[in-house]
Write an enzyme that holds these catalytic residues in place. Structure first.
Site, PDB file in Angstrom:
ATOM      1  N   GLY A  13       0.880  -1.190   0.021  1.00 51.97           N
ATOM      2  CA  GLY A  13       0.156   0.074   0.146  1.00 51.97           C
ATOM      3  C   GLY A  13       0.825   1.343  -0.013  1.00 51.97           C
ATOM      4  O   GLY A  13       1.937   1.108   0.013  1.00 51.97           O
ATOM      5  N   ASP A  39      -4.035 -13.108   4.176  1.00 53.05           N
ATOM      6  CA  ASP A  39      -5.660 -12.371   4.035  1.00 53.05           C
ATOM      7  C   ASP A  39      -5.960 -12.195   5.565  1.00 53.05           C
ATOM      8  O   ASP A  39      -6.443 -13.035   6.095  1.00 53.05           O
ATOM      9  CB  ASP A  39      -6.505 -13.144   3.236  1.00 53.05           C
ATOM     10  CG  ASP A  39      -7.866 -12.572   3.424  1.00 53.05           C
ATOM     11  OD1 ASP A  39      -7.771 -11.430   3.994  1.00 53.05           O
ATOM     12  OD2 ASP A  39      -8.753 -12.860   2.721  1.00 53.05           O
ATOM     13  N   ALA A  65      -5.847  -1.585   5.293  1.00 52.90           N
ATOM     14  CA  ALA A  65      -7.209  -1.058   5.570  1.00 52.90           C
ATOM     15  C   ALA A  65      -8.093  -1.129   4.533  1.00 52.90           C
ATOM     16  O   ALA A  65      -7.698  -0.872   3.415  1.00 52.90           O
ATOM     17  CB  ALA A  65      -6.884   0.039   6.232  1.00 52.90           C
ATOM     18  N   THR A  67      -9.676   1.676   2.864  1.00 51.31           N
ATOM     19  CA  THR A  67      -9.439   2.993   2.804  1.00 51.31           C
ATOM     20  C   THR A  67     -10.299   4.097   1.961  1.00 51.31           C
ATOM     21  O   THR A  67     -10.160   5.312   1.809  1.00 51.31           O
ATOM     22  CB  THR A  67      -7.956   3.464   2.542  1.00 51.31           C
ATOM     23  OG1 THR A  67      -7.687   2.743   1.141  1.00 51.31           O
ATOM     24  CG2 THR A  67      -6.936   2.869   3.574  1.00 51.31           C
ATOM     25  N   THR A 106      -6.878   6.516  11.957  1.00 52.82           N
ATOM     26  CA  THR A 106      -7.095   7.653  11.254  1.00 52.82           C
ATOM     27  C   THR A 106      -7.741   8.782  12.070  1.00 52.82           C
ATOM     28  O   THR A 106      -8.343   8.737  13.083  1.00 52.82           O
ATOM     29  CB  THR A 106      -8.273   7.023  10.050  1.00 52.82           C
ATOM     30  OG1 THR A 106      -8.667   8.412   9.562  1.00 52.82           O
ATOM     31  CG2 THR A 106      -9.180   6.481  10.855  1.00 52.82           C
ATOM     32  N   TYR A 130     -16.316   4.421   7.455  1.00 49.94           N
ATOM     33  CA  TYR A 130     -14.850   4.406   7.508  1.00 49.94           C
ATOM     34  C   TYR A 130     -14.353   4.624   8.752  1.00 49.94           C
ATOM     35  O   TYR A 130     -13.724   3.793   9.501  1.00 49.94           O
ATOM     36  CB  TYR A 130     -14.281   5.265   6.497  1.00 49.94           C
ATOM     37  CG  TYR A 130     -12.777   5.149   6.619  1.00 49.94           C
ATOM     38  CD1 TYR A 130     -11.997   4.236   6.228  1.00 49.94           C
ATOM     39  CD2 TYR A 130     -12.110   6.223   6.975  1.00 49.94           C
ATOM     40  CE1 TYR A 130     -10.451   4.145   6.403  1.00 49.94           C
ATOM     41  CE2 TYR A 130     -10.769   6.455   7.072  1.00 49.94           C
ATOM     42  CZ  TYR A 130      -9.829   5.357   6.869  1.00 49.94           C
ATOM     43  OH  TYR A 130      -8.701   5.595   6.791  1.00 49.94           O
ATOM     44  N   LYS A 134     -12.799   1.793  11.569  1.00 51.62           N
ATOM     45  CA  LYS A 134     -11.456   2.041  12.001  1.00 51.62           C
ATOM     46  C   LYS A 134     -11.606   2.270  13.646  1.00 51.62           C
ATOM     47  O   LYS A 134     -10.644   1.596  14.242  1.00 51.62           O
ATOM     48  CB  LYS A 134     -10.919   3.705  11.486  1.00 51.62           C
ATOM     49  CG  LYS A 134     -10.568   3.201   9.939  1.00 51.62           C
ATOM     50  CD  LYS A 134      -9.512   2.247   9.561  1.00 51.62           C
ATOM     51  CE  LYS A 134      -8.139   2.732  10.160  1.00 51.62           C
ATOM     52  NZ  LYS A 134      -6.889   1.841   9.770  1.00 51.62           N
ATOM     53  N   TRP A 154      -4.709  12.636   6.383  1.00 49.23           N
ATOM     54  CA  TRP A 154      -4.582  13.196   5.003  1.00 49.23           C
ATOM     55  C   TRP A 154      -3.265  12.697   4.317  1.00 49.23           C
ATOM     56  O   TRP A 154      -2.482  13.394   4.057  1.00 49.23           O
ATOM     57  CB  TRP A 154      -4.518  14.648   5.241  1.00 49.23           C
ATOM     58  CG  TRP A 154      -5.774  15.207   5.567  1.00 49.23           C
ATOM     59  CD1 TRP A 154      -6.728  14.808   6.384  1.00 49.23           C
ATOM     60  CD2 TRP A 154      -6.412  16.630   5.194  1.00 49.23           C
ATOM     61  NE1 TRP A 154      -7.854  15.543   6.318  1.00 49.23           N
ATOM     62  CE2 TRP A 154      -7.519  16.942   5.836  1.00 49.23           C
ATOM     63  CE3 TRP A 154      -5.778  17.617   4.285  1.00 49.23           C
ATOM     64  CZ2 TRP A 154      -8.231  18.015   5.572  1.00 49.23           C
ATOM     65  CZ3 TRP A 154      -6.494  18.776   4.300  1.00 49.23           C
ATOM     66  CH2 TRP A 154      -7.404  18.873   4.794  1.00 49.23           C
TER      67      TRP A 154
HETATM   68  N1  NAP Z   1      -4.978   7.180   2.733  1.00 49.85           N
HETATM   69  C1  NAP Z   1      -5.187   8.345   3.760  1.00 49.85           C
HETATM   70  O1  NAP Z   1      -5.552   9.335   3.549  1.00 49.85           O
HETATM   71  C2  NAP Z   1      -5.313   7.831   5.391  1.00 49.85           C
HETATM   72  C3  NAP Z   1      -5.557   8.837   6.154  1.00 49.85           C
HETATM   73  C4  NAP Z   1      -5.549   8.464   7.461  1.00 49.85           C
HETATM   74  C5  NAP Z   1      -5.193   7.127   7.965  1.00 49.85           C
HETATM   75  N2  NAP Z   1      -5.062   6.255   6.953  1.00 49.85           N
HETATM   76  C6  NAP Z   1      -4.613   4.912   7.349  1.00 49.85           C
HETATM   77  O2  NAP Z   1      -3.314   4.593   7.049  1.00 49.85           O
HETATM   78  C7  NAP Z   1      -3.136   3.417   6.712  1.00 49.85           C
HETATM   79  C8  NAP Z   1      -2.634   3.173   5.641  1.00 49.85           C
HETATM   80  O3  NAP Z   1      -3.265   3.435   4.648  1.00 49.85           O
HETATM   81  P1  NAP Z   1      -2.941   3.483   3.006  1.00 49.85           P
HETATM   82  O4  NAP Z   1      -3.703   4.684   2.342  1.00 49.85           O
HETATM   83  O5  NAP Z   1      -1.496   3.574   2.642  1.00 49.85           O
HETATM   84  O6  NAP Z   1      -3.668   2.263   2.435  1.00 49.85           O
HETATM   85  P2  NAP Z   1      -3.518   1.495   1.049  1.00 49.85           P
HETATM   86  O7  NAP Z   1      -2.757   2.213  -0.033  1.00 49.85           O
HETATM   87  O8  NAP Z   1      -5.316   1.835   0.644  1.00 49.85           O
HETATM   88  O9  NAP Z   1      -3.185   0.171   1.078  1.00 49.85           O
HETATM   89  C9  NAP Z   1      -4.111  -0.863   1.565  1.00 49.85           C
HETATM   90  C10 NAP Z   1      -3.081  -2.070   2.016  1.00 49.85           C
HETATM   91  O10 NAP Z   1      -3.905  -3.119   2.494  1.00 49.85           O
HETATM   92  C11 NAP Z   1      -3.899  -4.381   1.892  1.00 49.85           C
HETATM   93  N3  NAP Z   1      -4.736  -5.076   2.076  1.00 49.85           N
HETATM   94  C12 NAP Z   1      -6.255  -5.009   1.512  1.00 49.85           C
HETATM   95  N4  NAP Z   1      -7.018  -6.032   2.059  1.00 49.85           N
HETATM   96  C13 NAP Z   1      -6.029  -6.946   2.616  1.00 49.85           C
HETATM   97  C14 NAP Z   1      -6.482  -8.135   3.147  1.00 49.85           C
HETATM   98  N5  NAP Z   1      -7.513  -8.834   3.263  1.00 49.85           N
HETATM   99  N6  NAP Z   1      -5.367  -8.769   3.691  1.00 49.85           N
HETATM  100  C15 NAP Z   1      -4.248  -8.168   4.033  1.00 49.85           C
HETATM  101  N7  NAP Z   1      -3.794  -7.028   3.519  1.00 49.85           N
HETATM  102  C16 NAP Z   1      -4.907  -6.385   2.792  1.00 49.85           C
HETATM  103  C17 NAP Z   1      -3.758  -3.829   0.438  1.00 49.85           C
HETATM  104  O11 NAP Z   1      -3.001  -5.133  -0.252  1.00 49.85           O
HETATM  105  P3  NAP Z   1      -3.637  -5.462  -1.656  1.00 49.85           P
HETATM  106  O12 NAP Z   1      -2.775  -4.308  -2.491  1.00 49.85           O
HETATM  107  O13 NAP Z   1      -2.910  -6.624  -2.104  1.00 49.85           O
HETATM  108  O14 NAP Z   1      -4.751  -5.293  -2.058  1.00 49.85           O
HETATM  109  C18 NAP Z   1      -2.541  -2.847   0.771  1.00 49.85           C
HETATM  110  O15 NAP Z   1      -1.408  -3.188   0.635  1.00 49.85           O
HETATM  111  C19 NAP Z   1      -4.644   2.755   7.002  1.00 49.85           C
HETATM  112  O16 NAP Z   1      -4.650   1.950   8.199  1.00 49.85           O
HETATM  113  C20 NAP Z   1      -5.366   3.972   6.905  1.00 49.85           C
HETATM  114  O17 NAP Z   1      -6.555   3.474   7.495  1.00 49.85           O
HETATM  115  C21 NAP Z   1      -4.727   6.668   5.737  1.00 49.85           C
END
Ligand code: NAP
Length: 296
Positions: A13, A39, A65, A67, A106, A130, A134, A154
């Site tokens: 991710g 998984d 997550a 997301t 988050t 979401y 979370k 963000w």
């Molecule tokens: N994005 C934001 O703006 C934001 C803001 C605040 C907090 N966060 C938090 O920060 C963290 C990282 O977010 P991100 O944006 O980097 O996430 P992301 O790019 O959406 O990546 C999600 C990851 O989860 C994996 N995944 C999905 N389903 C799965 C499963 N069943 N088993 C194992 N792995 C699985 C995906 O693997 P595959 O590619 O193989 O599906 C991917 O590696 C999360 O906890 C999110 O809630 C994000």
């Protein structure tokens, strides 16, 4: 610093990929099984973790997550499985096998009505699926063992979909840029968050919640303007109009989305700073780094 053995879940991710590079760069041993290999929504798959099938490790860091904030309003079951239930399975596996766990969460656990940066003790009140799922994941982790929950906000990074990437693409495509200016938060660069998470696991701090987001509070329109400014500087492009004129401000009410978002969800970094963890870089510096590493 002692060499650590870390298993990163969600390594493909946006955050996970930068975290793997950061930890490897510090000399730690890192494994990052894919979601097909492990998984986390499948309790049997997670039980194999505790049985040592993914090798020996001391820390598990969960960056996986569901997301997609708006899609979660319709795909409630998937959001529950990945955000609410899976962290509980991981926590149980870690508790049973004596591993340490850092779970990423988050700013969307808050309703954004406080009007000042949230501390770790502030009451939560998520506004959508979401944020609610979370929060349930956080509760499962904290109830299961002496673990860390790091809330961030963000996020943007070179891998994956993120707001600055969308803005740059829209600008290149010469689309009109209208962006909401009445929602505030801390833009957080994945490279900088990876550094902070690395600092935290190396310190092995007292368990509980830590707020780990960027140092500036911006609204989305200002974030868009700063993004295009950084893009111009790094690529040395000159525009006929400056980004501040190019990006027009709109209100949340003019941009309806399925999920309701907190109007002000800034997170206080004080608790992490008290451990000696340096705050992240200003948005301008982080954005320049982001643009340099960007693949559109
Ligand atoms: N994005 C934001 O703006 C934001 C803001 C605040 C907090 N966060 C938090 O920060 C963290 C990282 O977010 P991100 O944006 O980097 O996430 P992301 O790019 O959406 O990546 C999600 C990851 O989860 C994996 N995944 C999905 N389903 C799965 C499963 N069943 N088993 C194992 N792995 C699985 C995906 O693997 P595959 O590619 O193989 O599906 C991917 O590696 C999360 O906890 C999110 O809630 C994000």
């Amino acid at each position: 610093v002692k060499r650590l053995n870390v298993l990163v879940v969600g390594a493909s991710g946006m955050l996970g990929s930068d975290l793997v590079s950061e930890l490897q760069g510090r000399g730690h041993e890192v494994a990052g099984p894919s979601s097909r290999e492990l998984d986390i929504t499948d309790p049997t798959s997670v039980a194999r973790l505790a049985a040592g099938e993914f090798g020996e490790f001391e820390w598990l860091i969960n960056c996986a997550a569901y997301t997609a904030v708006d899609r979660a309003e319709a795909e409630v079951d998937q959001a529950i499985a990945l955000n609410a239930l899976a962290p509980g399975y991981l926590a149980r596996a870690c508790a049973l096998s004596g591993k340490k766990l850092l779970h990423v969460s988050t700013d969307f656990v808050f309703d954004g009505e406080a009007g000042e940066p949230y501390t770790e003790e502030a009451p939560t009140n998520p506004l959508g699926v979401y944020g609610r799922t979370k929060r349930q994941g956080e509760e499962a982790v904290l109830a299961t063992g002496p673990f860390l929950v790091c809330r961030t906000a963000w996020l943007y990074g070179p891998r994956g979909h993120c707001f600055p990437k969308t803005m740059i693409k829209a600008w290149i495509a010469e689309k009109p840029l209208r962006v909401v200016s009445d929602q505030f938060g801390n833009p957080t660069f994945t490279g900088d968050l990876a550094r902070v998470l690395g600092d935290l696991v190396e310190r092995d701090p007292f368990p509980g919640i830590y707020h780990t987001a960027g140092p500036e509070v911006l609204d989305w329109r200002e974030f868009a303007v700063r993004t295009l400014e950084a893009y111009q500087e790094v690529t040395q492009q000159t525009l006929d109009r400056n980004p501040r004129e190019l990006v027009s401000a709109i209100a949340t009410a003019d941009w309806p989305t399925p999920a309701k978002r907190p109007p002000f969800s800034a997170l206080s970094f004080e608790k992490a700073a008290a451990l000696g963890v340096a705050p992240m870089r200003p948005v301008h510096d982080a954005l320049r780094d982001f643009v340099r590493r960007l693949e559109l």
